[in-house]
Motif scaffolding. Structure first.
Motif, PDB file in Angstrom:
ATOM      1  N   THR A  82       0.831  -1.219   0.000  1.00 59.83           N
ATOM      2  CA  THR A  82       0.000   0.000   0.000  1.00 59.83           C
ATOM      3  C   THR A  82       0.855   1.255   0.000  1.00 59.83           C
ATOM      4  O   THR A  82       0.632   2.181  -0.784  1.00 59.83           O
ATOM      5  N   THR A  83       1.848   1.295   0.889  1.00 58.65           N
ATOM      6  CA  THR A  83       2.716   2.470   0.973  1.00 58.65           C
ATOM      7  C   THR A  83       3.484   2.682  -0.324  1.00 58.65           C
ATOM      8  O   THR A  83       3.591   3.811  -0.817  1.00 58.65           O
ATOM      9  N   GLY A  84       4.003   1.591  -0.873  1.00 63.76           N
ATOM     10  CA  GLY A  84       4.776   1.717  -2.105  1.00 63.76           C
ATOM     11  C   GLY A  84       3.956   2.302  -3.236  1.00 63.76           C
ATOM     12  O   GLY A  84       4.379   3.262  -3.901  1.00 63.76           O
ATOM     13  N   ILE A  85       2.776   1.747  -3.481  1.00 62.46           N
ATOM     14  CA  ILE A  85       1.977   2.209  -4.618  1.00 62.46           C
ATOM     15  C   ILE A  85       1.512   3.639  -4.417  1.00 62.46           C
ATOM     16  O   ILE A  85       1.502   4.458  -5.355  1.00 62.46           O
ATOM     17  N   ILE A  86       1.139   4.025  -3.189  1.00 62.93           N
ATOM     18  CA  ILE A  86       0.606   5.373  -2.954  1.00 62.93           C
ATOM     19  C   ILE A  86       1.705   6.425  -3.023  1.00 62.93           C
ATOM     20  O   ILE A  86       1.614   7.411  -3.755  1.00 62.93           O
ATOM     21  N   VAL A  87       2.766   6.226  -2.253  1.00 72.97           N
ATOM     22  CA  VAL A  87       3.813   7.252  -2.170  1.00 72.97           C
ATOM     23  C   VAL A  87       4.565   7.368  -3.490  1.00 72.97           C
ATOM     24  O   VAL A  87       4.780   8.474  -4.007  1.00 72.97           O
ATOM     25  N   PHE A  88       4.973   6.230  -4.056  1.00 69.65           N
ATOM     26  CA  PHE A  88       5.699   6.289  -5.324  1.00 69.65           C
ATOM     27  C   PHE A  88       4.826   6.896  -6.437  1.00 69.65           C
ATOM     28  O   PHE A  88       5.308   7.694  -7.241  1.00 69.65           O
ATOM     29  N   ALA A  89       3.539   6.494  -6.493  1.00 68.86           N
ATOM     30  CA  ALA A  89       2.655   7.008  -7.541  1.00 68.86           C
ATOM     31  C   ALA A  89       2.463   8.512  -7.409  1.00 68.86           C
ATOM     32  O   ALA A  89       2.440   9.246  -8.417  1.00 68.86           O
ATOM     33  N   LEU A  90       2.319   8.985  -6.164  1.00 71.85           N
ATOM     34  CA  LEU A  90       2.141  10.423  -5.958  1.00 71.85           C
ATOM     35  C   LEU A  90       3.373  11.193  -6.410  1.00 71.85           C
ATOM     36  O   LEU A  90       3.276  12.196  -7.130  1.00 71.85           O
ATOM     37  N   VAL A  91       4.539  10.722  -5.998  1.00 74.63           N
ATOM     38  CA  VAL A  91       5.778  11.405  -6.385  1.00 74.63           C
ATOM     39  C   VAL A  91       5.977  11.327  -7.901  1.00 74.63           C
ATOM     40  O   VAL A  91       6.386  12.303  -8.544  1.00 74.63           O
ATOM     41  N   SER A  92       5.693  10.157  -8.487  1.00 73.36           N
ATOM     42  CA  SER A  92       5.852  10.004  -9.934  1.00 73.36           C
ATOM     43  C   SER A  92       4.928  10.943 -10.696  1.00 73.36           C
ATOM     44  O   SER A  92       5.315  11.535 -11.718  1.00 73.36           O
ATOM     45  N   THR A  93       3.692  11.097 -10.201  1.00 76.37           N
ATOM     46  CA  THR A  93       2.761  12.023 -10.848  1.00 76.37           C
ATOM     47  C   THR A  93       3.328  13.433 -10.869  1.00 76.37           C
ATOM     48  O   THR A  93       3.296  14.125 -11.883  1.00 76.37           O
ATOM     49  N   VAL A  94       3.871  13.856  -9.719  1.00 79.21           N
ATOM     50  CA  VAL A  94       4.440  15.208  -9.632  1.00 79.21           C
ATOM     51  C   VAL A  94       5.673  15.336 -10.516  1.00 79.21           C
ATOM     52  O   VAL A  94       5.871  16.358 -11.192  1.00 79.21           O
ATOM     53  N   VAL A  95       6.525  14.308 -10.533  1.00 76.21           N
ATOM     54  CA  VAL A  95       7.744  14.369 -11.358  1.00 76.21           C
ATOM     55  C   VAL A  95       7.382  14.428 -12.840  1.00 76.21           C
ATOM     56  O   VAL A  95       7.977  15.198 -13.610  1.00 76.21           O
ATOM     57  N   ASN A  96       6.397  13.626 -13.270  1.00 79.56           N
ATOM     58  CA  ASN A  96       5.980  13.674 -14.674  1.00 79.56           C
ATOM     59  C   ASN A  96       5.321  15.011 -15.016  1.00 79.56           C
ATOM     60  O   ASN A  96       5.567  15.576 -16.086  1.00 79.56           O
ATOM     61  N   ASP A  97       4.489  15.512 -14.104  1.00 83.95           N
ATOM     62  CA  ASP A  97       3.908  16.839 -14.308  1.00 83.95           C
ATOM     63  C   ASP A  97       5.001  17.899 -14.383  1.00 83.95           C
ATOM     64  O   ASP A  97       4.946  18.833 -15.189  1.00 83.95           O
ATOM     65  N   SER A  98       5.996  17.746 -13.530  1.00 81.16           N
ATOM     66  CA  SER A  98       7.094  18.710 -13.501  1.00 81.16           C
ATOM     67  C   SER A  98       7.867  18.709 -14.814  1.00 81.16           C
ATOM     68  O   SER A  98       8.279  19.768 -15.305  1.00 81.16           O
ATOM     69  N   ALA A  99       8.072  17.523 -15.385  1.00 81.01           N
ATOM     70  CA  ALA A  99       8.793  17.445 -16.666  1.00 81.01           C
ATOM     71  C   ALA A  99       8.017  18.166 -17.768  1.00 81.01           C
ATOM     72  O   ALA A  99       8.597  18.906 -18.571  1.00 81.01           O
ATOM     73  N   ILE A 100       6.707  17.957 -17.799  1.00 82.98           N
ATOM     74  CA  ILE A 100       5.879  18.646 -18.789  1.00 82.98           C
ATOM     75  C   ILE A 100       5.895  20.147 -18.533  1.00 82.98           C
ATOM     76  O   ILE A 100       5.971  20.963 -19.456  1.00 82.98           O
ATOM     77  N   TYR A 101       5.814  20.519 -17.262  1.00 83.43           N
ATOM     78  CA  TYR A 101       5.839  21.938 -16.898  1.00 83.43           C
ATOM     79  C   TYR A 101       7.149  22.592 -17.334  1.00 83.43           C
ATOM     80  O   TYR A 101       7.164  23.697 -17.883  1.00 83.43           O
TER      81      TYR A 101
END
Length: 606
Positions: free
Chosen positions: A136-155
């Protein structure tokens, strides 16, 4: 002029296909994701279920560090395999990335127990809780950070493209006048060179001791009819296109203060999402510890998170823009950290977790709340920033298109002026030179040599011509001239407000281009459509744009006639144009650049 535009699709295509799959983007396996997360999760060694006696702490820290490194290497290797085999964004890649995230934390949690037991420590792994919590922790925390990192790359890409587009706009504005001057000079230079070449033999003949007068006269007539006339027609029929400068601008780095400022203002407090994240992270402990007191404490801690952020959103968020950035960041971080410390303390009081160390709980809770809160806020901030960028890029694109069409309009008027000069002045001068020499020969062949200086002077004047100034018309006089040209055959009527008329008449460039647009439509309405009447409605739908809607009562468009209505000219000087069938004929709508002028609006019709 070729416009260095950037389509909004550049950014739309760079977005992930669905918001639910954003964490599976191209940055999903980045090293900037795995190591910071594993380090953050490794701070929570109190929940390992291993003895926290002082002599065991060092061994536990070594075991945690070793598990971190192995889990990081596992993430790196498996991530490389996923990138190599599944590059296409979509459900398959998202599922594989989700499995990678969940199993990475599972590897770390399991290896802590394995390494600690191998080092001689007594362990109480409680594998059911350990596995569920890790997944649970892995999927939630990693997914949240990955979403921000991918958004950041587009930004970041959007930010760089916007910076380059701003540079291009400044460069186009600064260079447009120079380009126009160079184009004018080159146009005149090329024309003079062609005339000089055509008249070279004629001038040479005039320098001879015994010139051949019939040959001189013949050459002058020939140059006038076979060089000057086609050259003037060519200038009318082939609008020149300025080439855009090849601009180079270094892509700037995104200032971190820009990201923080946007994140702290767009949606800094999102109580619902933050509460859901906290609940999901701690849910395994609730399933394995169903004591009523623990469930009540857990629920109260979640309510505390929600209430704190909801109150901050209502009372603090409206005033954040007036607070200095540093103080703003501190206040927002406190709102994130305080309820997180309380929540982590409650979550670690579960029966399945050994009693925690207060200092570690405070450190882990505050960091977890700080990281999760700012990750959620930064995602909203970057999305807001991208929307603002798209709006600004659209505005810059419009301004670039306006500048390009405007400079092309000025060049067209220069080209038209030069064509008129060749047709009216240069051709007439050469014909005059030929006729003067012929008249001199007819009057007295023996004294024809005396006329040569004047003939040479006329030839020299024809080569060193000057442009004819464009006549100054009113809108009404332009329509009247067009109607006079086709009197009794086809008639044009027009409608324009006093404000629009004043704008056109105060802009010589727009006036000159409009005259040719109306004349071209009138000519083609008769030639292709066999019309007897045309109308033109002039308006300014927005500042800087003149809309000309022209209709006729002739034949409708066919595939043979659709591409024959001055498309090359319109592509050169117009922002855009649209040709379509109308209820009683054909309709051509043209949008032209026009300077801004404010006058009272009173409708007038002619």
């Amino acid at each position: 002029m070729t416009s260095p535009r950037i389509s909004e699709s550049v950014f739309q295509e760079s977005e992930l296909s669905g918001r639910s799959f954003r964490f599976g983007g191209y940055k999903a396996t980045s090293q900037t994701i795995v190591w910071p997360i594993l380090f953050l999760l490794s701070l929570n060694i109190s929940s390992s279920g291993i003895s926290d006696e002082p002599e065991a702490r060092l061994i536990l820290l070594r075991s945690s560090a070793a598990a971190l490194i192995v889990a990081g290497l596992y993430f790196t290797v498996l991530g490389a395999i996923i990138n190599a085999s599944v590059r296409q964004l979509g459900k398959l890649r998202t599922w594989l990335i989700g499995i990678l995230y969940a199993t990475t934390e599972l590897v770390r949690a399991v290896l802590i127990q394995v390494f600690a037991e191998a080092s001689g420590l007594e362990t109480n792994p409680q594998w059911g809780f350990r596995i569920v919590a890790a997944l649970t922790t892995g999927i939630i925390v990693f997914a949240l950070v990955s979403t921000v990192v991918n958004d950041s790359a587009i930004y970041r890409e959007s930010y760089k493209e916007l910076a380059i587009q701003r540079f291009r706009l400044r460069s186009v504005i600064e260079a447009s006048l120079d380009n126009l001057v160079r184009a004018r000079d080159q146009l005149i230079k090329t024309t003079r060179e062609q005339l000089s070449l055509a008249l070279k033999s004629t001038l040479s003949e005039t320098e001879k001791l015994t010139p051949q007068f019939p040959l001189i006269i013949q050459n002058l007539f020939s140059v006038a009819e076979e060089v000057v006339r086609p050259l003037s027609h060519s200038l009318f029929e082939n609008p020149l296109m300025l080439s855009a400068n090849q601009l180079e601008a270094q892509s700037p780095r995104v200032p971190i203060t820009t990201v923080i400022r946007k994140s702290s203002l767009a949606a800094p407090f999102r109580p619902g999402l933050l509460t859901v994240m906290a609940a999901l992270l701690s849910l395994p402990s609730v399933f394995l510890d169903l004591r009523l007191m623990y469930i009540a404490q857990w629920t109260l801690a979640l309510v505390f998170i929600y209430a704190t952020n909801a109150l901050a959103r209502k009372f603090l968020a409206p005033h954040l823009s007036s607070i200095p950035l540093f103080i703003r960041v501190v206040l927002i971080s406190i709102v994130y950290a305080v309820p997180a410390i309380f929540f982590v303390q409650v979550a670690l009081n579960s029966d399945v977790v050994q009693e925690s160390v207060i200092s570690e709980t405070i450190l882990y809770g505050s960091l977890l709340g700080f990281v999760l809160g700012w990750l959620i806020a930064s995602s909203a901030g970057m999305r807001t920033a991208r929307i603002e960028m798209l709006v600004e890029i659209s505005r810059i694109n419009d301004e670039l298109a306006w500048q390009n069409a405007r400079i092309q309009s000025e060049l067209w008027l220069d080209q038209k002026s030069l064509a008129l000069t060749l047709h009216n002045d240069v051709q007439a001068t050469l014909l005059a030179a030929a006729l003067k020499l012929k008249a001199s020969i007819d009057a007295n062949p023996d004294s024809a040599t005396d006329a040569l200086p004047e003939v040479k002077d006329l030839i020299s004047r024809s080569i060193n011509f000057g442009s004819t100034a464009t006549r100054d018309f009113t809108l009404a006089s332009i329509i009247q001239r067009i109607n006079d040209n086709w009197a009794g055959i086809i008639t044009m009527r027009y409608t324009a407000s006093a404000e629009t008329s004043a704008q056109v008449e105060n802009d010589s460039v727009a006036m000159g281009v409009l005259e040719d647009v109306l004349s071209e439509f009138q000519n083609n309405s008769l030639k292709h459509g066999r019309s007897s009447e045309t109308t033109a409605i002039l308006s300014s739908p927005q500042p800087g744009i003149l809309q000309v809607a022209m209709t006729n009562n002739g034949e409708r468009l066919t595939s043979e006639t659709q591409n024959g209505l001055g498309s090359a000219f319109l592509k050169s000087v117009a922002l855009d144009y649209k040709l379509e069938n109308f209820t009683r004929g054909v309709k051509l709508t043209v949008w032209l650049p026009i300077s801004l002028t404010a006058t009272p609006s009173v409708s007038q019709e002619k």
